[in-house]
Design a protein around this motif. Structure first.
Motif, short mmCIF file in Angstrom:
data_model
loop_
_atom_site.label_atom_id
_atom_site.label_comp_id
_atom_site.label_asym_id
_atom_site.label_seq_id
_atom_site.Cartn_x
_atom_site.Cartn_y
_atom_site.Cartn_z
N LEU A 73 0.84 -1.21 0.00
CA LEU A 73 0.00 0.00 0.00
C LEU A 73 0.87 1.25 0.00
CD1 LEU A 73 -2.63 -1.13 2.67
CD2 LEU A 73 -3.16 -0.60 0.27
N ALA A 74 1.99 1.17 0.72
CA ALA A 74 2.87 2.34 0.86
C ALA A 74 3.48 2.77 -0.47
CB ALA A 74 3.98 2.03 1.88
N ILE A 75 3.53 1.86 -1.45
CA ILE A 75 4.05 2.25 -2.77
C ILE A 75 2.92 2.39 -3.79
CG2 ILE A 75 6.38 1.30 -2.41
CD1 ILE A 75 5.49 -1.16 -4.12
N GLY A 76 1.69 2.59 -3.26
CA GLY A 76 0.59 2.94 -4.14
C GLY A 76 -0.19 1.77 -4.73
N SER A 77 0.05 0.56 -4.22
CA SER A 77 -0.67 -0.60 -4.75
C SER A 77 -2.08 -0.65 -4.16
CB SER A 77 0.06 -1.90 -4.40
OG SER A 77 1.41 -1.82 -4.78
N LYS A 78 -2.96 -1.33 -4.87
CA LYS A 78 -4.29 -1.62 -4.34
C LYS A 78 -4.29 -3.10 -3.96
CE LYS A 78 -9.20 -1.03 -5.43
NZ LYS A 78 -10.20 -0.68 -6.46
N TRP A 104 -2.46 1.08 9.30
CA TRP A 104 -2.24 1.10 7.85
C TRP A 104 -1.69 2.46 7.45
CZ3 TRP A 104 -2.35 -3.66 6.55
CH2 TRP A 104 -3.24 -4.54 7.17
N ASP A 106 -1.25 6.02 5.79
CA ASP A 106 -2.05 7.08 5.15
C ASP A 106 -3.50 6.69 4.93
OD1 ASP A 106 0.26 8.51 5.05
OD2 ASP A 106 0.76 7.85 3.01
N ALA A 108 -4.79 4.24 3.92
CA ALA A 108 -5.04 3.18 2.94
C ALA A 108 -5.13 1.85 3.68
CB ALA A 108 -3.92 3.13 1.90
N THR A 141 -4.24 -4.44 -7.63
CA THR A 141 -2.98 -4.75 -8.31
C THR A 141 -2.30 -5.97 -7.68
OG1 THR A 141 -1.75 -3.27 -6.84
CG2 THR A 141 -2.60 -2.34 -8.91
N GLU A 240 8.16 -8.34 -6.26
CA GLU A 240 8.10 -7.53 -7.49
C GLU A 240 9.13 -8.03 -8.50
OE1 GLU A 240 6.12 -4.13 -7.80
OE2 GLU A 240 4.99 -5.58 -6.60
#
Lengths: 326, 326
Positions: A73-78, A104, A106, A108, A141, A240
């Protein structure tokens, strides 16, 4: 519950991020209405990376899943987390207790869900894969699928996940559990959790010793401590990297193809199961057939021929075969 | 191997006590020729008592199975032990390592066999049940089925065994594993093994606290130490008592009926699985169908309709459905 809301409306609400709509859709999938949901999920390639997290009970998989979700989540994943608990064949309900409580980033949060496998063929390969398809269609994602236990389920994860993370923990008879369950062969990544325990380094060394490259991929052995989060970022990065490796090596598509074939086979089995179940409960004379199996005058295969033959009307036979659709 | 020997001859040799013939017959069952064997096993009621022995890895189930077998042999029983190991989905082979070495009474030995479940639907409910049918037909009075792990497999044992023995062991997070896997509900007998450990009494007390009667049967909680054999005779006696209870209460027949129905459903699923697998590998255009599932242009259920429909020739469709017979 909420049977009145059409699937298309639920999907619109889910696409807008309404978690309750997602939860209802998954309940429909679990409750035997999978086809109504899944047939709507066409037109978008299922792009979510499916991460399987598996290992023996007590390895800290749930906490690790939560940490990994947080890190993604911290790198913008859903991120979605699907926990597959072994459940009672009688009560049919998934036991809670593996819920993860944490802060969690921010505001998210991942979408989290426990699934009941109900001991049926469709179990993991069915409802879970359909749920993964739903989340993927909704734009998630990453979907983390956590399987509990050390049996068939954990090997089935290899048929569902793009990346399989096998979690070990020091002090459970060391690598014995892993070895028994054939886990070496399905691991894309090994994680030794509870890395603060004194035997963690030793276990990691043993795993490195027995692990062999899979399709030009050196299987990494990582150390994590899910309780304080150490090692989790490296785990995320290696996950990743594994996806990138699969894509570069042209193996991502192949795995997905293999998965689609497995899914088709499992769906056929689930369909035959529910059709046979329905047939056994509908037709009066069939309890006689079961009785003959008990008495040893018919083999199970001879009995199945009789059950499937029904009366000799082929159109009826086709009708009940089709009625078995989930 | 030994495909030349007809099943009928193998059965004659097996009936004379030739273990090698039994081993070959079980290999035939595992190797997809189950029907050829099982269809011959008619005409004798399957009277063997099937004892399921299940619990987490490391609980000492294999050693206990050996001790129990020894104890049953000592009172004149004919005993088989079938160990269902989780196995690799890739190598397909059962791992050894659970073999029990011990002194058998008066040269009597149990027949022992490890089964590979291969991660297929037919897994436990298929090859194992067919093997139990074989041993029962051959006049074995007791078949002990040992399942390893703590997942679906262990619950499936409830669909196979007349008497389910759940083995716990102190020091594995106590009763947590048992609770998670829904084991309370399937246990006819609880055994706390490794009774020499200090926490054994505490664990037994906890189990007694949470265990409820099942169908007028008070589920006993026994203490054993498989290493020195203590408590094993009481376990044997309680197993015999449970059979008597089922017979007296008129429930033995009911369980067997239920088992026959489950077996029919599992056989139908296995048949559909192998038929779909065969269909996917035979017909060229089907890889396109799997491709469309991967790309998200077909749902798995729509794809399955296409796979099962084949060309619109019904007789061909029936033919491949029938070809799926194990």
């Amino acid at each position: 519950m909420n049977r009145e809301i059409p699937v298309a409306d639920l999907l619109s609400q889910a696409a807008e991020g309404q978690e309750r709509a997602i939860a209802i859709l998954i309940s429909e999938i679990e409750g035997g209405k999978a086809r109504a949901v899944v047939d709507c999920l066409v037109g978008r390639p299922p792009n979510a990376q499916v991460i399987g997290l598996t290992g023996p009970p007590g390895a800290g998989k749930s906490t690790l899943a939560g940490r990994l979700a947080s890190s993604l989540l911290a790198i913008g994943s859903k991120v979605g987390v699907v926990a597959v608990d072994p459940s009672s064949p009688f009560s049919g309900g998934a036991l809670l207790g593996d819920r993860v409580r944490m802060d969690w980033p921010d505001q998210a949060r991942p979408f989290m869900r426990s699934m009941a496998t109900r001991g049926s063929t469709g179990g993991l390969a069915g409802a879970t894969e359909d749920t993964v398809a739903l989340l993927s269609w909704l734009g998630f994602t990453h979907v983390i699928v956590e399987t509990v236990g050390a049996g068939q389920n954990d090997l089935a994860i290899a048929g569902i996940a793009d990346t399989v993370v096998v979690v070990s923990v020091p002090g459970l008879g060391d690598s014995v559990q892993t070895e028994k369950a054939g886990m070496y062969e399905i691991a894309d990544l090994h994680v030794v959790n509870k890395s603060d325990r004194p035997e963690a380094g030793q276990l990691a060394a043993e795993l490195r010793h027995v692990t062999e490259p899979r399709d030009d991929w050196e299987v990494p052995v990582l150390l994590t401590n899910a309780l304080d989060g150490s090692g989790v970022e490296e785990l995320r990065d290696q996950i990743e990297r594994h996806r990138a490796h699969l894509l570069e090596a042209g193996r991502f598509e192949g795995r997905r193809q293999e998965r689609a074939r497995s899914r088709l086979i499992a769906a056929a089995a689930a369909r035959a199961e529910s059709a046979t179940r329905a047939r056994l409960s509908e037709v009066g004379g069939l309890s006689e057939i079961a009785e003959q199996v008990v008495e040893g005058t018919l083999s199970v295969y001879q009995a199945l021929d009789l059950v499937l033959a029904g009366d000799s009307d082929d159109s009826e036979r086709d009708a009940w075969l089709d009625r078995g659709l989930p």
